[in-house]
Design a protein around this motif. Sequence first.
Motif, PDB file in Angstrom:
ATOM      1  N   GLN A  44      -9.787 -33.730 -18.223  1.00 51.31           N
ATOM      2  CA  GLN A  44      -9.400 -32.904 -19.356  1.00 51.31           C
ATOM      3  C   GLN A  44      -8.307 -31.905 -18.973  1.00 51.31           C
ATOM      4  N   LEU A  45      -8.376 -31.395 -17.760  1.00 48.05           N
ATOM      5  CA  LEU A  45      -7.325 -30.473 -17.302  1.00 48.05           C
ATOM      6  C   LEU A  45      -5.970 -31.163 -17.299  1.00 48.05           C
ATOM      7  N   ALA A  46      -5.948 -32.401 -16.841  1.00 44.02           N
ATOM      8  CA  ALA A  46      -4.685 -33.137 -16.813  1.00 44.02           C
ATOM      9  C   ALA A  46      -4.177 -33.392 -18.227  1.00 44.02           C
ATOM     10  N   ARG A  47      -5.073 -33.773 -19.136  1.00 48.81           N
ATOM     11  CA  ARG A  47      -4.688 -34.020 -20.517  1.00 48.81           C
ATOM     12  C   ARG A  47      -4.274 -32.726 -21.203  1.00 48.81           C
ATOM     13  N   LEU A  48      -4.946 -31.629 -20.875  1.00 44.08           N
ATOM     14  CA  LEU A  48      -4.588 -30.337 -21.442  1.00 44.08           C
ATOM     15  C   LEU A  48      -3.179 -29.941 -21.019  1.00 44.08           C
ATOM     16  N   ALA A  49      -2.852 -30.194 -19.762  1.00 45.26           N
ATOM     17  CA  ALA A  49      -1.504 -29.877 -19.276  1.00 45.26           C
ATOM     18  C   ALA A  49      -0.453 -30.700 -20.021  1.00 45.26           C
ATOM     19  N   GLU A  50      -0.748 -31.971 -20.291  1.00 46.15           N
ATOM     20  CA  GLU A  50       0.186 -32.816 -21.043  1.00 46.15           C
ATOM     21  C   GLU A  50       0.366 -32.295 -22.464  1.00 46.15           C
ATOM     22  N   LEU A  51      -0.740 -31.922 -23.091  1.00 46.12           N
ATOM     23  CA  LEU A  51      -0.678 -31.425 -24.457  1.00 46.12           C
ATOM     24  C   LEU A  51       0.051 -30.084 -24.507  1.00 46.12           C
ATOM     25  N   PRO A  63       0.431 -37.593 -32.902  1.00 43.03           N
ATOM     26  CA  PRO A  63      -0.475 -38.521 -32.217  1.00 43.03           C
ATOM     27  C   PRO A  63      -1.756 -37.875 -31.710  1.00 43.03           C
ATOM     28  N   TYR A  64      -1.757 -36.544 -31.568  1.00 46.17           N
ATOM     29  CA  TYR A  64      -2.938 -35.853 -31.062  1.00 46.17           C
ATOM     30  C   TYR A  64      -3.864 -35.388 -32.184  1.00 46.17           C
ATOM     31  N   LEU A  65      -3.418 -35.531 -33.430  1.00 48.80           N
ATOM     32  CA  LEU A  65      -4.230 -35.131 -34.570  1.00 48.80           C
ATOM     33  C   LEU A  65      -5.175 -36.263 -34.977  1.00 48.80           C
ATOM     34  N   SER A  66      -6.038 -35.967 -35.922  1.00 50.85           N
ATOM     35  CA  SER A  66      -7.010 -36.950 -36.385  1.00 50.85           C
ATOM     36  C   SER A  66      -6.335 -38.151 -37.028  1.00 50.85           C
ATOM     37  N   HIS A  67      -6.980 -39.300 -36.929  1.00 54.08           N
ATOM     38  CA  HIS A  67      -6.532 -40.493 -37.649  1.00 54.08           C
ATOM     39  C   HIS A  67      -6.453 -40.223 -39.158  1.00 54.08           C
ATOM     40  N   TYR A  68      -7.298 -39.285 -39.619  1.00 52.60           N
ATOM     41  CA  TYR A  68      -7.436 -39.045 -41.052  1.00 52.60           C
ATOM     42  C   TYR A  68      -6.520 -37.945 -41.578  1.00 52.60           C
ATOM     43  N   VAL A  69      -5.620 -37.452 -40.752  1.00 56.67           N
ATOM     44  CA  VAL A  69      -4.863 -36.251 -41.108  1.00 56.67           C
ATOM     45  C   VAL A  69      -4.034 -36.428 -42.376  1.00 56.67           C
ATOM     46  N   GLN A  70      -3.632 -37.661 -42.693  1.00 60.46           N
ATOM     47  CA  GLN A  70      -2.818 -37.891 -43.884  1.00 60.46           C
ATOM     48  C   GLN A  70      -3.534 -38.725 -44.954  1.00 60.46           C
ATOM     49  N   HIS A 106      -7.403 -28.888 -34.855  1.00 59.04           N
ATOM     50  CA  HIS A 106      -8.068 -29.509 -33.706  1.00 59.04           C
ATOM     51  C   HIS A 106      -7.224 -30.692 -33.222  1.00 59.04           C
ATOM     52  N   PHE A 107      -7.253 -30.902 -31.921  1.00 51.50           N
ATOM     53  CA  PHE A 107      -6.433 -31.919 -31.282  1.00 51.50           C
ATOM     54  C   PHE A 107      -7.295 -32.775 -30.372  1.00 51.50           C
ATOM     55  N   HIS A 108      -7.003 -34.063 -30.367  1.00 52.02           N
ATOM     56  CA  HIS A 108      -7.620 -34.967 -29.409  1.00 52.02           C
ATOM     57  C   HIS A 108      -6.838 -34.886 -28.093  1.00 52.02           C
ATOM     58  N   PHE A 109      -7.531 -35.100 -27.003  1.00 49.76           N
ATOM     59  CA  PHE A 109      -6.864 -35.026 -25.703  1.00 49.76           C
ATOM     60  C   PHE A 109      -6.020 -36.268 -25.429  1.00 49.76           C
ATOM     61  N   LYS A 110      -6.368 -37.369 -26.063  1.00 48.89           N
ATOM     62  CA  LYS A 110      -5.599 -38.593 -25.861  1.00 48.89           C
ATOM     63  C   LYS A 110      -4.846 -38.931 -27.142  1.00 48.89           C
ATOM     64  N   PRO A 111      -3.549 -39.194 -27.043  1.00 56.38           N
ATOM     65  CA  PRO A 111      -2.760 -39.468 -28.244  1.00 56.38           C
ATOM     66  C   PRO A 111      -2.970 -40.882 -28.761  1.00 56.38           C
ATOM     67  N   VAL A 112      -2.658 -41.059 -30.026  1.00 53.99           N
ATOM     68  CA  VAL A 112      -2.639 -42.394 -30.616  1.00 53.99           C
ATOM     69  C   VAL A 112      -1.393 -43.120 -30.127  1.00 53.99           C
ATOM     70  N   MET A 113      -1.571 -44.335 -29.658  1.00 54.97           N
ATOM     71  CA  MET A 113      -0.448 -45.161 -29.204  1.00 54.97           C
ATOM     72  C   MET A 113      -0.623 -46.550 -29.800  1.00 54.97           C
ATOM     73  N   ASN A 122     -15.131 -37.657 -27.098  1.00 57.77           N
ATOM     74  CA  ASN A 122     -15.563 -36.763 -28.165  1.00 57.77           C
ATOM     75  C   ASN A 122     -14.958 -35.373 -28.028  1.00 57.77           C
ATOM     76  N   ALA A 123     -14.265 -35.101 -26.925  1.00 54.66           N
ATOM     77  CA  ALA A 123     -13.739 -33.761 -26.665  1.00 54.66           C
ATOM     78  C   ALA A 123     -12.566 -33.445 -27.588  1.00 54.66           C
ATOM     79  N   LEU A 124     -12.543 -32.214 -28.104  1.00 55.30           N
ATOM     80  CA  LEU A 124     -11.476 -31.741 -28.984  1.00 55.30           C
ATOM     81  C   LEU A 124     -10.994 -30.374 -28.510  1.00 55.30           C
ATOM     82  N   LEU A 125      -9.710 -30.138 -28.670  1.00 55.21           N
ATOM     83  CA  LEU A 125      -9.123 -28.829 -28.397  1.00 55.21           C
ATOM     84  C   LEU A 125      -8.918 -28.116 -29.729  1.00 55.21           C
ATOM     85  N   PHE A 126      -9.457 -26.922 -29.868  1.00 61.16           N
ATOM     86  CA  PHE A 126      -9.290 -26.125 -31.072  1.00 61.16           C
ATOM     87  C   PHE A 126      -8.271 -25.019 -30.796  1.00 61.16           C
ATOM     88  N   ALA A 127      -7.298 -24.879 -31.695  1.00 61.08           N
ATOM     89  CA  ALA A 127      -6.209 -23.940 -31.450  1.00 61.08           C
ATOM     90  C   ALA A 127      -5.715 -23.343 -32.758  1.00 61.08           C
TER      91      ALA A 127
END
Length: 277
Positions: A44-51, A63-70, A106-113, A122-127
């Motif tokens: 998660q630290l590595a993914r947090l640094a990327e984000l 890509p880091y937002l929910s699939h349902y954002v739109q 809220h952001f997912h640590f792994k982007p959609v590709m 299941n981890a989410l970053l709240f900001a």
Amino acid sequence: MLASKPLADVLKHYMTWVDRLIANRPRRVEFAPDFWKHGLPDDQLARLAELAQVFKTGGDLRPYLSHYVQTHGYVLRPTPRRRGPDWADGGGGAIDFAVNMFGVHHFHFKPVMDGRRRGQSNALLFAKVYRDSVLLLMVGDHKSFDSEALRKRAAEAHHADGLAVKDMVSAGPVKEDIGRMLRCGIMTTETVNGDLVPVGITALDGTSLWTIRHVTNIMRLLRDHDAKLDTPAGRAEFAQLMNISDDLEGAEWQFAHGDFCLVARSQVAYVFFHWMR
């Protein structure tokens, strides 16, 4: 359906959806006081640094937002099936609960590709996102939306922004009722450093009052000045009033993300109201 609605309702609908997205703009990355209270796993630290790097460089955060954002939103009303809101498609619900109630994304640590979020956890970053900075509040999961922890972090951020009633506390509702109240679009409060902080600053339909204020300002501008753009004399009057040197013939009102602009034929955009994020 929107074609039959008043313009103010259409603008509110647009802002409700667009605020779920985030404009590509470089932002300082800041951490809430208790962000590092609990350690993060190495992955998660590595993914947090990327984000964090995406925030700093103004990269694409979609890509880091929910699939349902739109496509999906909440309906803030009791239903026969459950007490809280139901997920619904865009035709039935538009509200993002955390954005409208807490001003928090809220952001997912792994982007959609390629349309998939591989290795999703299941981890989410709240900001809390601002125009020039982003405040990282906490790492949680999909259960955190109704958690006391997220409410308190959001309230602390509100307090730091000056949104508080000084030297006033309230017993308020019991903890078990707060989440249910928010899910039904009812504002409540938290106490931060001896001050009363509102949480869930929304209208009863769950729309953020900041969104409503933004739309109200836009509608007032259009009411007072839009007709002036239809005539040479009116355009000259408006340009002088707003200190605009451009020729406004053929100018159009437009949104740039949430910012409300008048775009001249020269493609110069005059921003009248900046959105808060």
